[in-house]
Design a protein around this motif. Structure first.
Motif, mmCIF file in Angstrom:
data_model
loop_
_atom_site.group_PDB
_atom_site.id
_atom_site.type_symbol
_atom_site.label_atom_id
_atom_site.label_comp_id
_atom_site.label_asym_id
_atom_site.label_seq_id
_atom_site.Cartn_x
_atom_site.Cartn_y
_atom_site.Cartn_z
ATOM 1 N N ARG A 70 0.861 -1.190 0.000
ATOM 2 C CA ARG A 70 0.000 0.000 0.000
ATOM 3 C C ARG A 70 0.894 1.235 0.000
ATOM 4 O O ARG A 70 1.894 1.291 0.709
ATOM 5 C CB ARG A 70 -0.899 0.009 1.232
ATOM 6 N N PRO A 71 0.529 2.261 -0.782
ATOM 7 C CA PRO A 71 1.408 3.435 -0.959
ATOM 8 C C PRO A 71 1.425 4.354 0.252
ATOM 9 O O PRO A 71 0.793 5.404 0.277
ATOM 10 C CB PRO A 71 0.808 4.130 -2.186
ATOM 11 N N TYR A 72 2.170 3.950 1.271
ATOM 12 C CA TYR A 72 2.290 4.729 2.511
ATOM 13 C C TYR A 72 3.263 5.894 2.313
ATOM 14 O O TYR A 72 2.895 7.057 2.435
ATOM 15 C CB TYR A 72 2.762 3.794 3.626
ATOM 16 N N ALA A 73 4.505 5.560 1.980
ATOM 17 C CA ALA A 73 5.510 6.603 1.759
ATOM 18 C C ALA A 73 5.184 7.438 0.521
ATOM 19 O O ALA A 73 5.503 8.633 0.471
ATOM 20 C CB ALA A 73 6.896 5.977 1.623
ATOM 21 N N VAL A 74 4.534 6.826 -0.472
ATOM 22 C CA VAL A 74 4.176 7.552 -1.696
ATOM 23 C C VAL A 74 3.196 8.674 -1.382
ATOM 24 O O VAL A 74 3.286 9.775 -1.939
ATOM 25 C CB VAL A 74 3.589 6.585 -2.747
ATOM 26 N N CYS A 75 2.236 8.414 -0.494
ATOM 27 C CA CYS A 75 1.284 9.457 -0.092
ATOM 28 C C CYS A 75 2.029 10.632 0.550
ATOM 29 O O CYS A 75 1.731 11.798 0.270
ATOM 30 C CB CYS A 75 0.263 8.890 0.886
ATOM 31 N N ALA A 76 2.994 10.312 1.416
ATOM 32 C CA ALA A 76 3.784 11.356 2.054
ATOM 33 C C ALA A 76 4.595 12.141 1.022
ATOM 34 O O ALA A 76 4.664 13.374 1.076
ATOM 35 C CB ALA A 76 4.716 10.742 3.100
ATOM 36 N N PHE A 77 5.189 11.428 0.077
ATOM 37 C CA PHE A 77 6.007 12.060 -0.956
ATOM 38 C C PHE A 77 5.174 13.040 -1.783
ATOM 39 O O PHE A 77 5.592 14.179 -2.030
ATOM 40 C CB PHE A 77 6.609 10.978 -1.848
ATOM 41 N N ALA A 78 3.977 12.602 -2.178
ATOM 42 C CA ALA A 78 3.102 13.470 -2.984
ATOM 43 C C ALA A 78 2.661 14.691 -2.178
ATOM 44 O O ALA A 78 2.620 15.819 -2.691
ATOM 45 C CB ALA A 78 1.886 12.680 -3.466
ATOM 46 N N GLY A 79 2.333 14.474 -0.905
ATOM 47 C CA GLY A 79 1.915 15.586 -0.064
ATOM 48 C C GLY A 79 3.015 16.600 0.172
ATOM 49 O O GLY A 79 2.755 17.811 0.261
ATOM 50 N N CYS A 80 4.247 16.129 0.270
ATOM 51 C CA CYS A 80 5.383 17.042 0.437
ATOM 52 C C CYS A 80 5.556 17.927 -0.796
ATOM 53 O O CYS A 80 5.859 19.119 -0.686
ATOM 54 C CB CYS A 80 6.654 16.255 0.717
ATOM 55 N N TRP A 81 5.356 17.330 -1.973
ATOM 56 C CA TRP A 81 5.434 18.135 -3.197
ATOM 57 C C TRP A 81 4.291 19.138 -3.275
ATOM 58 O O TRP A 81 4.450 20.249 -3.778
ATOM 59 C CB TRP A 81 5.440 17.238 -4.430
ATOM 60 N N MET A 82 3.130 18.757 -2.769
ATOM 61 C CA MET A 82 2.013 19.701 -2.714
ATOM 62 C C MET A 82 2.366 20.882 -1.819
ATOM 63 O O MET A 82 2.088 22.035 -2.148
ATOM 64 C CB MET A 82 0.755 19.007 -2.194
ATOM 65 N N TYR A 83 3.007 20.582 -0.692
ATOM 66 C CA TYR A 83 3.436 21.653 0.209
ATOM 67 C C TYR A 83 4.399 22.603 -0.507
ATOM 68 O O TYR A 83 4.280 23.829 -0.391
ATOM 69 C CB TYR A 83 4.101 21.059 1.446
ATOM 70 N N LEU A 84 5.350 22.034 -1.239
ATOM 71 C CA LEU A 84 6.306 22.874 -1.980
ATOM 72 C C LEU A 84 5.597 23.737 -3.009
ATOM 73 O O LEU A 84 5.928 24.911 -3.194
ATOM 74 C CB LEU A 84 7.349 21.986 -2.668
ATOM 75 N N GLY A 85 4.606 23.146 -3.708
ATOM 76 C CA GLY A 85 3.873 23.902 -4.722
ATOM 77 C C GLY A 85 3.099 25.066 -4.128
ATOM 78 O O GLY A 85 3.132 26.184 -4.659
ATOM 79 N N LEU A 86 2.432 24.815 -3.020
ATOM 80 C CA LEU A 86 1.677 25.888 -2.366
ATOM 81 C C LEU A 86 2.608 26.937 -1.783
ATOM 82 O O LEU A 86 2.276 28.130 -1.732
ATOM 83 C CB LEU A 86 0.782 25.300 -1.272
#
Length: 206
Positions: A156-172
């Motif tokens: 299950r994409p546990y670390a992947v969810c975190a990775f995507a969310g971190c990029w969202m933080y950078l974008g915002l």
């Protein structure tokens, strides 16, 4: 910073630490560890990711050193682990623990990214620091309990969810969204992504 938003972040932080420490206590109980072992496993689970991040960034003092109250709370949890686990198992079902764990993943990952950016790290490095903050406590917990880390055996994409969310933080962040709102939005994204992947049993390809 609005007082209500500050309170919301504080509550989320406490929930995150509680969820991670609780998972550490559960593993310690499975391994029949004594109070000392339970405390170490719970402490490492709650603060291991942030400590590894701080070591890599040469950041002092460590988060758990600055926030003694959380350490004392985990210490009390470990001493009264049998009673504590019995009571909390009645108050919290599996879904509630999943939600608090997902909040922890989101908040720790986003805060790790933010700290790395403050240390002038480039974007990709900052996201990796965020992921380390969010998931490495669980890795250390499993290593201490002589298990293959969960993120390496659960597809299950546990670390992947975190990775995507971190990029969202950078974008915002690039869009100059207020930091407190950015943290809330990015944490919510990781939380929802984690719950969706669990709900629909979405797995990464082997």
């Amino acid at each position: 910073m609005h007082p209500r938003l500050t309170l919301a972040i504080t509550i989320m932080e406490a929930l995150a630490i509680f969820a991670y420490a609780f998972s550490g206590l559960i593993e310690a109980r499975k391994r029949r560890l004594d109070a000392v072992g339970a405390f170490l496993v719970a402490l490492v689970t709650a603060f291991g990711g942030g400590t590894v991040r701080d070591v890599l960034l040469s950041r002092r003092p460590f988060y758990w050193v600055e926030h003694q109250d959380y350490v004392l709370f985990i210490f009390a949890m470990a001493i009264f682990a049998p009673l504590f686990l019995r009571v909390t198992s009645r108050l919290f079902d599996q879904r509630a623990l999943l939600v608090t764990d997902a909040i922890g993943l989101g908040l720790f990952s986003v805060s790790g990214t933010s700290i790395a950016l403050d240390a002038q790290m480039p974007a990709f490095t900052a996201t990796m620091m965020g992921v380390i903050t969010g998931v490495f406590g669980g890795v250390l917990r499993d290593v201490l309990c002589n298990e293959i880390p969960l993120i390496l055996r659960d597809s299950r994409p546990y670390a992947v969810c975190a990775f995507a969310g971190c990029w969202m933080y950078l974008g915002l962040e690039r869009l100059d969204v207020d930091t407190i709102y950015n943290v809330l939005f990015s944490t919510a994204f990781i939380l929802i992504a984690r719950l969706i992947t669990f709900k629909f049993d979405i797995r990464l390809p082997h």
